[in-house]
Write an enzyme that holds these catalytic residues in place. Structure first.
Site, PDB file in Angstrom:
ATOM      1  N   TYR A 146       0.814  -1.207   0.000  1.00 45.25           N
ATOM      2  CA  TYR A 146       0.000   0.000   0.000  1.00 45.25           C
ATOM      3  C   TYR A 146       0.853   1.265   0.000  1.00 45.25           C
ATOM      4  CZ  TYR A 146      -3.970  -3.080   1.017  1.00 45.25           C
ATOM      5  OH  TYR A 146      -4.927  -4.062   0.969  1.00 45.25           O
ATOM      6  N   LYS A 195       3.453 -15.339   2.968  1.00 45.23           N
ATOM      7  CA  LYS A 195       3.401 -16.172   1.755  1.00 45.23           C
ATOM      8  C   LYS A 195       4.859 -16.510   1.422  1.00 45.23           C
ATOM      9  CE  LYS A 195       1.216 -18.045  -1.752  1.00 45.23           C
ATOM     10  NZ  LYS A 195       0.335 -19.224  -1.601  1.00 45.23           N
ATOM     11  N   ASP A 227      -2.984 -18.108   2.359  1.00 48.93           N
ATOM     12  CA  ASP A 227      -4.137 -18.798   1.753  1.00 48.93           C
ATOM     13  C   ASP A 227      -4.719 -19.821   2.723  1.00 48.93           C
ATOM     14  OD1 ASP A 227      -1.708 -20.084   1.394  1.00 48.93           O
ATOM     15  OD2 ASP A 227      -2.094 -20.737  -0.657  1.00 48.93           O
ATOM     16  N   ASP A 251      -5.366  -6.528   5.803  1.00 45.25           N
ATOM     17  CA  ASP A 251      -6.558  -5.851   5.297  1.00 45.25           C
ATOM     18  C   ASP A 251      -7.615  -6.897   4.936  1.00 45.25           C
ATOM     19  OD1 ASP A 251      -8.232  -3.891   4.309  1.00 45.25           O
ATOM     20  OD2 ASP A 251      -7.216  -3.731   2.371  1.00 45.25           O
ATOM     21  N   ASP A 255     -11.178  -8.271   7.317  1.00 45.22           N
ATOM     22  CA  ASP A 255     -12.571  -8.270   6.828  1.00 45.22           C
ATOM     23  C   ASP A 255     -13.181  -9.661   6.982  1.00 45.22           C
ATOM     24  OD1 ASP A 255     -12.350  -5.596   5.998  1.00 45.22           O
ATOM     25  OD2 ASP A 255     -13.487  -5.969   4.163  1.00 45.22           O
TER      26      ASP A 255
HETATM   27  C1  IPM Z   1      -9.108  -0.596   5.980  1.00 44.07           C
HETATM   28  C2  IPM Z   1      -9.550  -0.047   4.638  1.00 44.07           C
HETATM   29  C3  IPM Z   1      -8.425   0.814   4.073  1.00 44.07           C
HETATM   30  C4  IPM Z   1      -7.184  -0.060   4.006  1.00 44.07           C
HETATM   31  C5  IPM Z   1      -8.741   1.434   2.712  1.00 44.07           C
HETATM   32  C6  IPM Z   1      -9.977   2.304   2.777  1.00 44.07           C
HETATM   33  C7  IPM Z   1      -7.586   2.209   2.147  1.00 44.07           C
HETATM   34  O1  IPM Z   1      -9.887  -1.073   3.794  1.00 44.07           O
HETATM   35  O2  IPM Z   1      -8.835   0.210   6.892  1.00 44.07           O
HETATM   36  O3  IPM Z   1      -9.066  -1.805   6.117  1.00 44.07           O
HETATM   37  O4  IPM Z   1      -7.037  -0.832   3.079  1.00 44.07           O
HETATM   38  O5  IPM Z   1      -6.367   0.008   4.904  1.00 44.07           O
HETATM   39 MG    MG Z   2      -9.949  -2.969   4.721  1.00 44.35          MG
END
Ligand code: IPM
Ligand code: MG
Length: 361
Positions: A146, A195, A227, A251, A255
């Protein structure tokens, strides 16, 4: 104690959910004899609307003057919002990445807890969730893909995009130490996710994590390929205590971890640097599709405020009070729409905030 808090309400559902977290903070402060001083700061789309850029020096300087920053969410609908007509480096998300870098917030803690009361909202089978689970994702936040160099060029007439993934040993060492320190206060287990069967950066990651682990003989360390980790999180989430990983893997996995707890609306997060300063935000996005409807779940933001009290202000008792108020409200059957299940009472954003505030004492 006077709490000097920066507030970034942000975009989409941000203002609604931050308002509820402030309500809970104010009530907590009142009960425990503190005062909260808030400084409003602009970031993301809200900053673009006023200044034409997603992050200004003013916001960075303002944040640095605070002891901690509470944030909502950043970004809009990429299809319809004019913010996404701008070049990528001027879009809302670029502001979020830039403030993390500017404040050196390299350690991102994302706890994923399955509340007993929310088992109904969890998509996993009951035999998998039996006994609940409580894991902490420790995501490196200021390095890796990133933040690497990126470009899109035409090579021999072919459009080609580059994103580079770089980690140095110091960046790995400092986040690994944080993970082991936190594991010492929890289940003393670190799963380091990489990985290493493909990437050089992952092989260095593994080597440095092992060096750090040598200083923590009480903590057990396992390496897991990303994975496989994605699979294990839905197969047997109970096996995890602290999951240590680099920026992009964290990231994605955070989620996933949030969904196995029932909803991303429940997942708090803290982004910390070497000091007590931290930026606290829900892990979920700005959900522009439900913004302004009064139905967003404010719990992740309220739990982020509890993390702020714990990590930046050392107010453990107050943080405990917020966390148990959330648990009580869930136990009594109140739910926002994202975690609603049969037989429960559906409430809106503000009502959920009121309920949590009124269960503090
Ligand atoms: C998070 C979000 C951010 C990230 C995005 C919005 C840039 O997805 O905080 O997880 O990837 O860090
Ligand atoms: Mg995120």
């Amino acid at each position: 104690m006077n709490l000097n808090i920066g507030v970034i309400k942000g975009d989409g559902i941000g203002p609604e959910i931050v308002t509820e977290a402030m309500k809970v903070l104010d009530r907590t402060a009142k009960i425990y004899g503190h005062t909260c001083d808030y400084t409003q700061l602009l970031l993301g789309g809200a900053s673009i609307d006023v200044h034409g850029v997603p992050l200004t020096d003013e916001t960075i300087a303002g944040a640095k003057k605070c002891d901690a920053v509470l944030m909502g969410s950043i970004g809009g609908d990429a299809k319809t919002s004019p913010w996404y007509q701008l070049e990528p480096s001027k879009r809302p998300e670029a502001g979020l990445l830039a403030i993390r870098k500017a404040l050196n917030l390299f350690a991102n803690l994302r706890p994923a807890i399955l509340y007993d009361e929310l088992k109904g909202a969890c998509p996993l089978k009951e035999e998998i969730t039996e006994g609940g689970f409580d894991l902490m994702i420790m995501r490196e936040l200021t390095g890796g893909l990133y933040f690497g160099e990126r470009k899109t060029v035409t090579e021999d007439g072919v459009l080609t995009a580059y994103d580079s993934l770089t980690y140095n040993e110091n960046e790995i060492r400092r986040i690994a130490k944080r993970a082991f320190d936190i594991a010492m206060k929890r289940g003393k287990k670190v799963t380091s996710v990489d990985k290493a069967n493909v990437l050089d950066s992952s092989r260095l990651w593994r080597k440095v994590v092992e060096e750090v682990a040598a200083g923590y003989p009480e903590v057990s360390l396992t390496h897991m390929l990303v994975d496989n980790c994605a699979m294990q999180l839905v197969k047997n989430p109970k096996q995890f205590d602290v999951v240590l990983t680099e920026n992009m893997f964290g990231d994605i996995l955070s989620d996933e971890a949030s969904m196995v707890t029932g909803s991303i609306g429940m997942l708090a997060s803290a982004s910390l640097n070497e000091t007590k300063f931290g930026l606290y935000e829900p892990s979920g996005g700005s959900a522009p599709d439900i913004a302004g409807k009064g139905i967003a779940n404010p719990i992740a933001t309220i739990l982020s405020a509890a993390m702020m009290l714990r990590f930046s202000f050392d107010l453990d008792k107050e943080a405990d009070a917020i966390e148990s108020a959330v648990a009580k409200v869930l136990k009594e059957g109140y739910r926002t729409i994202d975690i609603m299940s049969e037989g429960k009472t559906q409430v809106g954003t503000a009502e959920m905030g009121d309920l949590i505030a009124s269960h503090l004492a």
